[in-house]
Design an enzyme around this catalytic site. Structure first.
Site, PDB file in Angstrom:
ATOM      1  N   GLN A 217      44.492  60.813  24.351  1.00 21.25           N
ATOM      2  CA  GLN A 217      44.465  59.675  23.341  1.00 21.25           C
ATOM      3  C   GLN A 217      43.509  60.324  22.173  1.00 21.25           C
ATOM      4  OE1 GLN A 217      44.565  55.361  23.627  1.00 21.25           O
ATOM      5  NE2 GLN A 217      42.592  55.605  23.698  1.00 21.25           N
TER       6      GLN A 217
ATOM      7  N   HIS B 263      34.197  50.264  28.607  1.00 23.57           N
ATOM      8  CA  HIS B 263      34.317  49.658  27.394  1.00 23.57           C
ATOM      9  C   HIS B 263      32.987  49.293  26.910  1.00 23.57           C
ATOM     10  CE1 HIS B 263      38.392  48.118  28.758  1.00 23.57           C
ATOM     11  NE2 HIS B 263      38.767  48.884  27.887  1.00 23.57           N
TER      12      HIS B 263
ATOM     13  N   SER C  42      39.127  51.129  34.814  1.00 17.19           N
ATOM     14  CA  SER C  42      40.205  51.122  33.986  1.00 17.19           C
ATOM     15  C   SER C  42      40.812  49.756  34.163  1.00 17.19           C
ATOM     16  CB  SER C  42      41.248  51.933  34.505  1.00 17.19           C
ATOM     17  OG  SER C  42      42.510  51.492  33.806  1.00 17.19           O
TER      18      SER C  42
END
Ligand code: AMP
Length: 282
Positions: free
Chosen positions: A153, A37, A185
């Site tokens: 995605q 992230h 993850s």
């Protein structure tokens, strides 16, 4: 860092920034933030005046028997990480403000949503496309950042943005990995010590496949067999949902290599579902 919980206030804030000619980079997440992230956030920081990160565990993208209730949450830890990255806005709406009682509009992206993960998670990509569309309407980002780790995605979101004339640039960032290659993850936190060690076989299967493809003298069936054999040899893998070679645009299985090939894997280790992929280009 400004913490915003109400969609209307987020929209007003974005309008003010945009009216001053500022660009806004949005990084949508479900929290439990890790270096994957943060790599998206760093990229967004380098390309925009204002960076907004959303944390929203989106109930409509989880199936009935999936991990919505136990999905890892660490709001305090996340806020510390976001502050130290210099994030300007954390948008963290409540479920009831995103999906009020009468909510009834869902986006369906045909074909792309049915294959790979979509075959095992019916409705998942409709939930993703719907929430991302809502986030775009609320945050009005100039650019939005997504990880290649969730390749399907990114394909679904690019298609949605193009089909619905959304005024946003979709930026796809490389997959961040642990030292043994396992893709970072939030769900890795579910793995026991033994399962965590076993999980590195996913990367090894992709890496060796990529090398075999580049060396030549293999066909797509050879690669599929190679991946399945490696995964089968790991006793802690309880299910291989898919492992093979796919068209990088249409995401369907291919029998001959093309210019751009997606090799992708989805497995379960115990009850934890893990996915990963690589692009192999000629
Ligand atoms: P999530 O919180 O799992 O919904 O992920 C939020 C965003 O971070 C998505 O665009 C993911 O593709 C991206 N992401 C998750 N893991 C990684 C990773 N290991 N490397 C790069 N991006 C990632």
């Amino acid at each position: 860092m400004e913490l915003i919980r109400i969609p209307r206030i987020m929209l007003e804030t974005s309008k003010q920034h945009l009216s001053k000619g500022k660009t806004i980079g949005l990084v949508p997440t479900m929290g439990a933030l890790h270096e994957g992230h943060l790599s998206l956030i760093k990229r967004a920081k380098s390309e925009n005046d204002i960076v907004a990160v959303s944390i929203f565990v989106n109930p409509i993208q989880f199936g009935q028997n999936e991990d919505l209730d136990k999905y890892p949450r660490d709001t305090e830890g996340d806020m510390e990480k976001l502050k130290s990255e210099g994030v300007d806005i954390l948008f963290m709406p409540e479920v009831k403000t995103i999906y009020p009682a009468r909510f009834s509009t869902y986006i369906t992206v045909k074909d792309l949503s049915d294959r790979l993960c979509g075959a095992f998670r019916p409705g998942h990509f409709s939930g993703v496309a719907t929430v991302v569309c809502k986030l775009f309407n609320i945050v009005m980002p100039t650019r939005a950042y997504f990880g290649q780790k969730d390749f399907q995605q990114t394909a679904v979101i690019k298609r949605t943005a193009e089909d619905l004339n959304m005024n946003v640039e979709i930026v796809v960032c490389p997959t961040m990995r642990e030292s043994d290659g396992l893709a970072m993850s939030s769900r890795n936190a579910y793995l026991s010590h033994g399962e965590r060690k076993a999980a590195s076989v996913i990367y090894k299967a992709l890496k060796t496949s990529s090398e075999l493809i580049k060396a030549g003298n293999v066909n797509t069936a050879d690669i599929q067999k190679h991946m399945h054999d490696m995964l089968k040899a790991e006793p802690l893998i309880s299910e291989t949902q898919y492992a093979g070679v796919y068209d990088a645009d249409a995401l369907d299985e291919i029998n001959e290599f093309k210019k751009q090939n997606l090799i992708a894997i989805a497995v379960k280790i115990g009850s934890t579902r893990l996915i990963d992929n690589m692009l192999v280009e000629f």
